[in-house]
Motif scaffolding. Structure first.
Motif, PDB file in Angstrom:
ATOM      1  N   PRO A  50       0.814  -1.218   0.000  1.00 43.40           N
ATOM      2  CA  PRO A  50       0.000   0.000   0.000  1.00 43.40           C
ATOM      3  C   PRO A  50       0.852   1.275   0.000  1.00 43.40           C
ATOM      4  CG  PRO A  50      -0.827  -1.563   1.615  1.00 43.40           C
ATOM      5  CD  PRO A  50       0.480  -2.108   1.108  1.00 43.40           C
ATOM      6  N   GLY A  51       0.449   2.205  -0.857  1.00 44.22           N
ATOM      7  CA  GLY A  51       1.089   3.502  -0.926  1.00 44.22           C
ATOM      8  C   GLY A  51       2.409   3.541  -1.675  1.00 44.22           C
ATOM      9  N   THR A  52       2.848   2.405  -2.236  1.00 43.98           N
ATOM     10  CA  THR A  52       4.159   2.379  -2.897  1.00 43.98           C
ATOM     11  C   THR A  52       4.101   1.970  -4.362  1.00 43.98           C
ATOM     12  OG1 THR A  52       4.610   0.075  -2.361  1.00 43.98           O
ATOM     13  CG2 THR A  52       5.286   1.729  -0.732  1.00 43.98           C
ATOM     14  N   GLY A  53       3.144   1.172  -4.733  1.00 40.01           N
ATOM     15  CA  GLY A  53       3.114   0.624  -6.082  1.00 40.01           C
ATOM     16  C   GLY A  53       4.054  -0.558  -6.257  1.00 40.01           C
ATOM     17  N   ILE A  54       4.772  -0.930  -5.191  1.00 48.14           N
ATOM     18  CA  ILE A  54       5.679  -2.080  -5.248  1.00 48.14           C
ATOM     19  C   ILE A  54       4.852  -3.349  -5.196  1.00 48.14           C
ATOM     20  CG2 ILE A  54       7.513  -3.336  -4.042  1.00 48.14           C
ATOM     21  CD1 ILE A  54       8.462  -0.588  -2.977  1.00 48.14           C
ATOM     22  N   ARG A  55       5.129  -4.236  -6.155  1.00 43.27           N
ATOM     23  CA  ARG A  55       4.402  -5.504  -6.212  1.00 43.27           C
ATOM     24  C   ARG A  55       5.307  -6.632  -5.744  1.00 43.27           C
ATOM     25  NH1 ARG A  55      -0.644  -5.162  -8.233  1.00 43.27           N
ATOM     26  NH2 ARG A  55      -0.555  -7.378  -8.541  1.00 43.27           N
ATOM     27  N   LEU A  56       4.734  -7.529  -4.978  1.00 46.80           N
ATOM     28  CA  LEU A  56       5.457  -8.707  -4.553  1.00 46.80           C
ATOM     29  C   LEU A  56       4.492  -9.874  -4.505  1.00 46.80           C
ATOM     30  CD1 LEU A  56       5.872  -9.072  -0.802  1.00 46.80           C
ATOM     31  CD2 LEU A  56       5.017  -6.917  -1.658  1.00 46.80           C
ATOM     32  N   GLY A  57       5.062 -11.051  -4.460  1.00 47.05           N
ATOM     33  CA  GLY A  57       4.238 -12.246  -4.434  1.00 47.05           C
ATOM     34  C   GLY A  57       4.640 -13.159  -3.306  1.00 47.05           C
ATOM     35  N   ILE A  58       4.150 -14.374  -3.386  1.00 46.48           N
ATOM     36  CA  ILE A  58       4.415 -15.363  -2.349  1.00 46.48           C
ATOM     37  C   ILE A  58       5.910 -15.613  -2.203  1.00 46.48           C
ATOM     38  CG2 ILE A  58       4.084 -17.793  -1.747  1.00 46.48           C
ATOM     39  CD1 ILE A  58       1.285 -17.531  -3.032  1.00 46.48           C
ATOM     40  N   ASP A  59       6.645 -15.638  -3.312  1.00 50.81           N
ATOM     41  CA  ASP A  59       8.087 -15.869  -3.262  1.00 50.81           C
ATOM     42  C   ASP A  59       8.783 -14.797  -2.426  1.00 50.81           C
ATOM     43  OD1 ASP A  59      10.548 -17.108  -3.848  1.00 50.81           O
ATOM     44  OD2 ASP A  59      10.831 -15.864  -5.627  1.00 50.81           O
ATOM     45  N   GLY A  60       8.408 -13.543  -2.611  1.00 52.12           N
ATOM     46  CA  GLY A  60       8.997 -12.452  -1.837  1.00 52.12           C
ATOM     47  C   GLY A  60       8.634 -12.527  -0.364  1.00 52.12           C
ATOM     48  N   LEU A  61       7.417 -12.972  -0.090  1.00 54.24           N
ATOM     49  CA  LEU A  61       6.982 -13.078   1.299  1.00 54.24           C
ATOM     50  C   LEU A  61       7.674 -14.224   2.037  1.00 54.24           C
ATOM     51  CD1 LEU A  61       3.159 -12.404   0.912  1.00 54.24           C
ATOM     52  CD2 LEU A  61       4.891 -10.863   1.852  1.00 54.24           C
ATOM     53  N   THR A 101      16.816 -18.290 -12.010  1.00 55.61           N
ATOM     54  CA  THR A 101      16.386 -18.893 -10.752  1.00 55.61           C
ATOM     55  C   THR A 101      17.543 -19.036  -9.773  1.00 55.61           C
ATOM     56  OG1 THR A 101      14.633 -20.076 -11.923  1.00 55.61           O
ATOM     57  CG2 THR A 101      15.205 -20.887  -9.740  1.00 55.61           C
ATOM     58  N   LEU A 102      18.701 -19.462 -10.268  1.00 60.05           N
ATOM     59  CA  LEU A 102      19.864 -19.600  -9.379  1.00 60.05           C
ATOM     60  C   LEU A 102      20.325 -18.245  -8.851  1.00 60.05           C
ATOM     61  CD1 LEU A 102      21.907 -22.403 -11.160  1.00 60.05           C
ATOM     62  CD2 LEU A 102      20.624 -22.552  -9.012  1.00 60.05           C
ATOM     63  N   LEU A 103      20.319 -17.233  -9.705  1.00 60.01           N
ATOM     64  CA  LEU A 103      20.688 -15.885  -9.278  1.00 60.01           C
ATOM     65  C   LEU A 103      19.726 -15.395  -8.195  1.00 60.01           C
ATOM     66  CD1 LEU A 103      22.558 -13.438  -9.839  1.00 60.01           C
ATOM     67  CD2 LEU A 103      20.874 -12.694 -11.521  1.00 60.01           C
ATOM     68  N   ASP A 104      18.442 -15.591  -8.436  1.00 59.93           N
ATOM     69  CA  ASP A 104      17.419 -15.189  -7.472  1.00 59.93           C
ATOM     70  C   ASP A 104      17.603 -15.917  -6.139  1.00 59.93           C
ATOM     71  OD1 ASP A 104      14.905 -13.929  -6.655  1.00 59.93           O
ATOM     72  OD2 ASP A 104      14.026 -15.910  -6.882  1.00 59.93           O
ATOM     73  N   THR A 105      17.885 -17.207  -6.203  1.00 60.43           N
ATOM     74  CA  THR A 105      18.043 -17.996  -4.985  1.00 60.43           C
ATOM     75  C   THR A 105      19.324 -17.636  -4.245  1.00 60.43           C
ATOM     76  OG1 THR A 105      16.787 -19.800  -5.993  1.00 60.43           O
ATOM     77  CG2 THR A 105      18.115 -20.350  -4.066  1.00 60.43           C
ATOM     78  N   ALA A 106      20.429 -17.498  -4.975  1.00 58.77           N
ATOM     79  CA  ALA A 106      21.716 -17.213  -4.334  1.00 58.77           C
ATOM     80  C   ALA A 106      21.727 -15.830  -3.687  1.00 58.77           C
ATOM     81  CB  ALA A 106      22.846 -17.326  -5.359  1.00 58.77           C
ATOM     82  N   ASP A 118      15.076  -9.993  -4.363  1.00 54.56           N
ATOM     83  CA  ASP A 118      14.056 -10.966  -4.754  1.00 54.56           C
ATOM     84  C   ASP A 118      12.773 -10.265  -5.199  1.00 54.56           C
ATOM     85  OD1 ASP A 118      13.088 -13.634  -5.072  1.00 54.56           O
ATOM     86  OD2 ASP A 118      11.988 -13.424  -3.201  1.00 54.56           O
ATOM     87  N   ILE A 119      12.370  -9.252  -4.457  1.00 57.05           N
ATOM     88  CA  ILE A 119      11.145  -8.521  -4.785  1.00 57.05           C
ATOM     89  C   ILE A 119      11.324  -7.717  -6.078  1.00 57.05           C
ATOM     90  CG2 ILE A 119       9.631  -6.646  -3.999  1.00 57.05           C
ATOM     91  CD1 ILE A 119      10.096  -7.800  -1.119  1.00 57.05           C
ATOM     92  N   ALA A 120      12.521  -7.177  -6.289  1.00 62.93           N
ATOM     93  CA  ALA A 120      12.766  -6.355  -7.479  1.00 62.93           C
ATOM     94  C   ALA A 120      13.038  -7.188  -8.737  1.00 62.93           C
ATOM     95  CB  ALA A 120      13.946  -5.418  -7.216  1.00 62.93           C
ATOM     96  N   TYR A 121      13.759  -8.294  -8.599  1.00 61.49           N
ATOM     97  CA  TYR A 121      14.210  -9.069  -9.760  1.00 61.49           C
ATOM     98  C   TYR A 121      13.091  -9.864 -10.429  1.00 61.49           C
ATOM     99  CZ  TYR A 121      17.342 -11.921 -12.607  1.00 61.49           C
ATOM    100  OH  TYR A 121      17.979 -12.533 -13.650  1.00 61.49           O
TER     101      TYR A 121
END
Length: 142
Positions: A50-61, A101-106, A118-121
């Motif tokens: 809320p208030g940011t426009g930043i989107r995230l999903g289950i992976d980010g959480l 996926t490996l970059l995101d995980t590492a 993770d949230i940005a990539y």
């Protein structure tokens, strides 16, 4: 008339959280594309802060959970990879997906910085677009 989207149209979407399957796919590929898009969005862009426009999903959480969060994210990302295998995407596309996926995980394993990355990539959204581009390239040329 060719109503199939070109690579330029396909990659130039206004909303970067939107994944648009290419026109002209057969029913099986259309269903696969819809599943991939739905899962990628759920994992990377389901919620707006809320208030940011930043989107995230289950992976980010779940990535916030020390130790197991990134491992769970990797397992969930594996579903998109398995859909790519079933769809018969090229090996180079699978390799690019693996690198994402490996970059995101590492990097995601690094406390705080990794969560922000993770949230940005959004590796799942990137991988979904790679799969759909690959599917589009296999469409017959008019």
């Amino acid at each position: 008339m060719n109503d199939r989207k070109t690579d330029e149209t396909f990659t130039d979407v206004t909303d970067r959280m939107e994944i648009i399957p290419p026109a002209g796919l057969g029913e099986k590929d259309r269903d696969t594309a819809a599943r991939i898009a739905r899962v990628a969005r759920m994992l990377d862009a389901q919620f707006t802060v809320p208030g940011t426009g930043i989107r995230l999903g289950i992976d980010g959480l779940i990535g916030i959970i020390p130790g197991i969060g990134d491992a769970l994210g990797l397992i969930l990302s594996g579903y998109i990879y398995s859909e790519a295998l079933r769809a018969g995407v090229r090996k180079r596309t699978l390799a690019a997906m693996g690198i994402n996926t490996l970059l995101d995980t590492a990097i995601g394993a690094i406390p705080v910085l990794g969560d922000i990355f993770d949230i940005a990539y959004k590796s799942n959204m990137r991988n979904a677009r790679l799969i759909l581009r690959d599917m589009e390239k296999r469409l017959p040329k008019d």
